[in-house]
Design an enzyme around this catalytic site. Structure first.
Site, PDB file in Angstrom:
ATOM      1  N   SER A   2      -6.957   0.324  -7.451  1.00 10.26           N
ATOM      2  CA  SER A   2      -6.887   1.536  -8.290  1.00 10.26           C
ATOM      3  C   SER A   2      -6.347   1.240  -9.690  1.00 10.26           C
ATOM      4  CB  SER A   2      -6.029   2.607  -7.614  1.00 10.26           C
ATOM      5  OG  SER A   2      -4.763   2.088  -7.256  1.00 10.26           O
ATOM      6  N   TYR A  50     -15.309  13.893   0.199  1.00 12.19           N
ATOM      7  CA  TYR A  50     -16.634  13.290  -0.015  1.00 12.19           C
ATOM      8  C   TYR A  50     -17.665  13.847   0.967  1.00 12.19           C
ATOM      9  CZ  TYR A  50     -14.368  10.266  -3.276  1.00 12.19           C
ATOM     10  OH  TYR A  50     -13.677   9.812  -4.365  1.00 12.19           O
ATOM     11  N   ILE A  57       1.459   0.290  -2.673  1.00 16.38           N
ATOM     12  CA  ILE A  57       2.169   1.482  -2.185  1.00 16.38           C
ATOM     13  C   ILE A  57       3.282   1.071  -1.231  1.00 16.38           C
ATOM     14  CG2 ILE A  57       1.918   3.613  -0.825  1.00 16.38           C
ATOM     15  CD1 ILE A  57      -0.960   3.826  -1.926  1.00 16.38           C
ATOM     16  N   VAL A  93      -4.205   5.946  -7.188  1.00 18.99           N
ATOM     17  CA  VAL A  93      -2.769   5.717  -7.380  1.00 18.99           C
ATOM     18  C   VAL A  93      -2.541   4.778  -8.567  1.00 18.99           C
ATOM     19  CG1 VAL A  93      -0.629   4.938  -6.293  1.00 18.99           C
ATOM     20  CG2 VAL A  93      -2.394   6.061  -4.906  1.00 18.99           C
ATOM     21  N   LYS A 105     -11.657   5.120   5.758  1.00 15.83           N
ATOM     22  CA  LYS A 105     -10.446   5.950   5.715  1.00 15.83           C
ATOM     23  C   LYS A 105     -10.630   7.216   6.561  1.00 15.83           C
ATOM     24  CE  LYS A 105      -7.213   4.946   3.821  1.00 15.83           C
ATOM     25  NZ  LYS A 105      -6.146   4.030   4.318  1.00 15.83           N
ATOM     26  N   TYR A 151     -15.677   2.175   2.181  1.00 17.68           N
ATOM     27  CA  TYR A 151     -14.242   2.484   2.122  1.00 17.68           C
ATOM     28  C   TYR A 151     -13.991   3.944   2.525  1.00 17.68           C
ATOM     29  CZ  TYR A 151      -9.585   3.392   0.228  1.00 17.68           C
ATOM     30  OH  TYR A 151      -8.264   3.774   0.092  1.00 17.68           O
ATOM     31  N   PHE A 191     -11.368  11.525 -11.925  1.00 19.02           N
ATOM     32  CA  PHE A 191     -10.481  11.069 -10.848  1.00 19.02           C
ATOM     33  C   PHE A 191      -9.331  12.040 -10.702  1.00 19.02           C
ATOM     34  CE2 PHE A 191     -11.820   7.373 -13.310  1.00 19.02           C
ATOM     35  CZ  PHE A 191     -12.360   6.549 -12.348  1.00 19.02           C
ATOM     36  N   LEU A 228      -4.231  -6.397  11.140  1.00 19.35           N
ATOM     37  CA  LEU A 228      -4.778  -5.166  11.727  1.00 19.35           C
ATOM     38  C   LEU A 228      -5.877  -5.450  12.751  1.00 19.35           C
ATOM     39  CD1 LEU A 228      -5.047  -3.041   8.442  1.00 19.35           C
ATOM     40  CD2 LEU A 228      -3.380  -2.732  10.283  1.00 19.35           C
TER      41      LEU A 228
HETATM   42  P1  NAP Z   1      -3.215  -2.904  -1.763  1.00 23.69           P
HETATM   43  O1  NAP Z   1      -2.166  -3.256  -2.721  1.00 23.69           O
HETATM   44  O2  NAP Z   1      -4.523  -3.621  -1.824  1.00 23.69           O
HETATM   45  O3  NAP Z   1      -2.634  -2.988  -0.299  1.00 23.69           O
HETATM   46  C1  NAP Z   1      -3.424  -3.092   0.838  1.00 23.69           C
HETATM   47  C2  NAP Z   1      -2.555  -3.690   1.920  1.00 23.69           C
HETATM   48  O4  NAP Z   1      -3.292  -3.710   3.153  1.00 23.69           O
HETATM   49  C3  NAP Z   1      -2.140  -5.125   1.630  1.00 23.69           C
HETATM   50  O5  NAP Z   1      -0.797  -5.286   2.011  1.00 23.69           O
HETATM   51  C4  NAP Z   1      -3.056  -5.924   2.531  1.00 23.69           C
HETATM   52  O6  NAP Z   1      -2.506  -7.144   2.955  1.00 23.69           O
HETATM   53  C5  NAP Z   1      -3.150  -4.984   3.711  1.00 23.69           C
HETATM   54  N1  NAP Z   1      -4.280  -5.331   4.567  1.00 23.69           N
HETATM   55  C6  NAP Z   1      -5.596  -5.293   4.264  1.00 23.69           C
HETATM   56  N2  NAP Z   1      -6.307  -5.736   5.321  1.00 23.69           N
HETATM   57  C7  NAP Z   1      -5.414  -6.050   6.302  1.00 23.69           C
HETATM   58  C8  NAP Z   1      -5.515  -6.566   7.618  1.00 23.69           C
HETATM   59  N3  NAP Z   1      -6.696  -6.870   8.170  1.00 23.69           N
HETATM   60  N4  NAP Z   1      -4.380  -6.761   8.322  1.00 23.69           N
HETATM   61  C9  NAP Z   1      -3.169  -6.482   7.787  1.00 23.69           C
HETATM   62  N5  NAP Z   1      -3.007  -6.007   6.551  1.00 23.69           N
HETATM   63  C10 NAP Z   1      -4.112  -5.793   5.820  1.00 23.69           C
HETATM   64  O7  NAP Z   1      -3.588  -1.367  -1.908  1.00 23.69           O
HETATM   65  P2  NAP Z   1      -2.688  -0.053  -1.938  1.00 23.69           P
HETATM   66  O8  NAP Z   1      -3.183   0.744  -3.077  1.00 23.69           O
HETATM   67  O9  NAP Z   1      -1.263  -0.349  -1.821  1.00 23.69           O
HETATM   68  O10 NAP Z   1      -3.217   0.647  -0.618  1.00 23.69           O
HETATM   69  C11 NAP Z   1      -2.377   0.892   0.481  1.00 23.69           C
HETATM   70  C12 NAP Z   1      -2.951   2.006   1.309  1.00 23.69           C
HETATM   71  O11 NAP Z   1      -3.105   3.158   0.498  1.00 23.69           O
HETATM   72  C13 NAP Z   1      -4.315   1.735   1.927  1.00 23.69           C
HETATM   73  O12 NAP Z   1      -4.333   2.331   3.204  1.00 23.69           O
HETATM   74  C14 NAP Z   1      -5.276   2.478   0.990  1.00 23.69           C
HETATM   75  O13 NAP Z   1      -6.446   2.852   1.653  1.00 23.69           O
HETATM   76  C15 NAP Z   1      -4.402   3.682   0.660  1.00 23.69           C
HETATM   77  N6  NAP Z   1      -4.769   4.396  -0.556  1.00 23.69           N
HETATM   78  C16 NAP Z   1      -4.697   3.772  -1.774  1.00 23.69           C
HETATM   79  C17 NAP Z   1      -5.037   4.486  -2.918  1.00 23.69           C
HETATM   80  C18 NAP Z   1      -4.994   3.871  -4.278  1.00 23.69           C
HETATM   81  O14 NAP Z   1      -5.558   4.444  -5.220  1.00 23.69           O
HETATM   82  N7  NAP Z   1      -4.316   2.749  -4.469  1.00 23.69           N
HETATM   83  C19 NAP Z   1      -5.485   5.830  -2.820  1.00 23.69           C
HETATM   84  C20 NAP Z   1      -5.541   6.409  -1.559  1.00 23.69           C
HETATM   85  C21 NAP Z   1      -5.170   5.692  -0.444  1.00 23.69           C
HETATM   86  P3  NAP Z   1      -2.829  -8.536   2.192  1.00 23.69           P
HETATM   87  O15 NAP Z   1      -1.849  -8.600   1.073  1.00 23.69           O
HETATM   88  O16 NAP Z   1      -2.593  -9.556   3.246  1.00 23.69           O
HETATM   89  O17 NAP Z   1      -4.249  -8.459   1.736  1.00 23.69           O
END
Ligand code: NAP
Length: 340
Positions: free
Chosen positions: A201, A132, A13, A189, A161, A157, A221, A64
């Site tokens: 996802s 949930y 994202i 997503v 959130k 998870y 979903f 983080l």
């Molecule tokens: P993603 O590609 O896995 O991205 C997660 C990001 O968080 C990565 O850049 C990861 O960095 C970073 N991260 C994880 N732990 C961290 C830490 N301790 N310190 C700093 N960075 C950290 O997933 P995404 O789908 O883009 O998700 C992004 C956000 O959207 C998240 O908040 C997720 O909860 C939310 N979200 C996603 C979905 C979905 O379906 N995809 C739905 C609802 C909400 P690294 O590359 O270093 O691991």
């Protein structure tokens, strides 16, 4: 043009958000845990069609779980998109592996943003913080709903959130000063993947195409496209109507996994040869989960209809999400381009 902090630039994202921000002429400061990932993020942006951003894009190391780096990253920023948060495919050994970075990381970003004079933070929360721990119901979930942390069978998870978003709103109320907060709560997503390290996802589509889901559990979903999620973050960043609001991001209503499979079969031709057509009875999934612990996560969701609506973002911010069908097909085609 503004300068925007985007946390976790290596994520799905976040990368799409950076693409759109750069495309609109903004400057972006993004964080990664490890600066060694900078070339990978630049390659993802290029794959997404970005021209070389030159000095309009800069990278900062920040995790983080630690204070280091956040103040430097937020310096001089007008807005921040706080997207980073742990989103693993499997179950952690301890739920605090997700809860602590999600909650404390959000507070670190908010504190750094407030101290740097950032105007507004848009935080990526989730439908996990909305839908949930509730009994099954016909009424669609919306932004007035909160996940019930006392409910049964919440995943780590989901807890992470919900707790992180609650903590963010509490921070703004107690010590946010002039800082504003808006929150985006996406469902699952999908959309074009830009590199080989894709979000959890994406497994919804990848697992159907590559045959790793040989038959479908009766799961539903909500789906939304990553480009529309990025667009909603950017609308929420500057629109006065978004101040202090949450926005559920969903294209239409929920869909059954069986419908996603049918669509892929119909639209992808040979590439969908392994997409399953059989739906598993719930009792069989319960038995399978005895051997496959990761399946335990889906047991509480079997057969549940979860209506939800993105009407608020459409009405207040003029958001226009594309269809889930388009998004699912674009996901599959991007995976094929990556040969993943
Ligand atoms: P993603 O590609 O896995 O991205 C997660 C990001 O968080 C990565 O850049 C990861 O960095 C970073 N991260 C994880 N732990 C961290 C830490 N301790 N310190 C700093 N960075 C950290 O997933 P995404 O789908 O883009 O998700 C992004 C956000 O959207 C998240 O908040 C997720 O909860 C939310 N979200 C996603 C979905 C979905 O379906 N995809 C739905 C609802 C909400 P690294 O590359 O270093 O691991």
């Amino acid at each position: 043009m503004s300068t925007i902090l985007v946390t976790g630039g290596s994520g799905f994202i976040a990368a799409h958000s950076i693409l759109q921000l750069l495309g609109q002429g903004h400057a972006v400061r993004t964080t990664v845990r490890n600066l060694a990932r900078e070339p990978e993020v630049r390659a993802m942006l290029k794959a997404g069609g970005a021209a070389d951003p030159g000095p309009r894009l800069s990278f900062f190391a920040a995790d983080l779980t630690a204070d280091k780096g956040w103040a430097e990253a937020a310096e001089g920023c007008d807005y921040a998109l706080h997207v980073a948060s742990p989103f693993p495919a499997g179950l952690p050994k301890d739920e605090n592996e997700l809860i602590v970075p999600a909650r404390d990381g959000a507070l670190r970003v908010l504190r750094a943003a407030r101290d740097a004079g950032v105007k507004r933070v848009v935080m990526t929360s989730s439908f996990a913080a909305i839908g949930y721990g509730h009994p099954v119901r016909k009424q669609p979930f919306d932004e007035t709903d909160w996940t019930n942390l006392d409910g049964d069978d919440l995943s780590p998870y989901t807890k992470s959130k919900t707790i992180a978003e609650r903590a963010a709103w509490d921070f703004i109320a107690r010590e946010g000063g002039a800082l504003e907060l808006s929150v985006v709560n996406p469902v699952g997503v999908l959309g074009p993947v830009l590199g080989p390290d894709f979000s959890t996802s994406i497994q919804i589509v990848k697992g159907l195409i590559d045959g790793s889901v040989p038959a479908m559990p009766k799961l539903s979903f909500g789906l939304v496209d990553v480009r529309d999620v990025a667009d909603l973050h950017i609308r929420a960043m500057t629109d006065p109507a978004a101040k202090g609001e949450r926005f559920l991001a969903i294209a239409g209503d929920y869909v059954w996994m069986r419908d996603i499979a049918k669509l892929l079969k119909a639209r992808l031709g040979k590439a969908a040869a392994r997409v399953p057509t059989r739906q598993l009875p719930n009792w069989l999934v319960f038995i399978a989960a005895m051997r496959m612990p990761e399946l335990k996560l889906v047991l509480p969701e079997l057969g549940k209809e979860k209506h939800a609506t993105g009407e608020k973002a459409i009405r207040l911010l003029g958001w226009q999400p594309r269809s889930w069908e388009q998004s699912a097909v674009d996901t599959a085609e991007s995976l094929a381009r990556l040969d993943a």
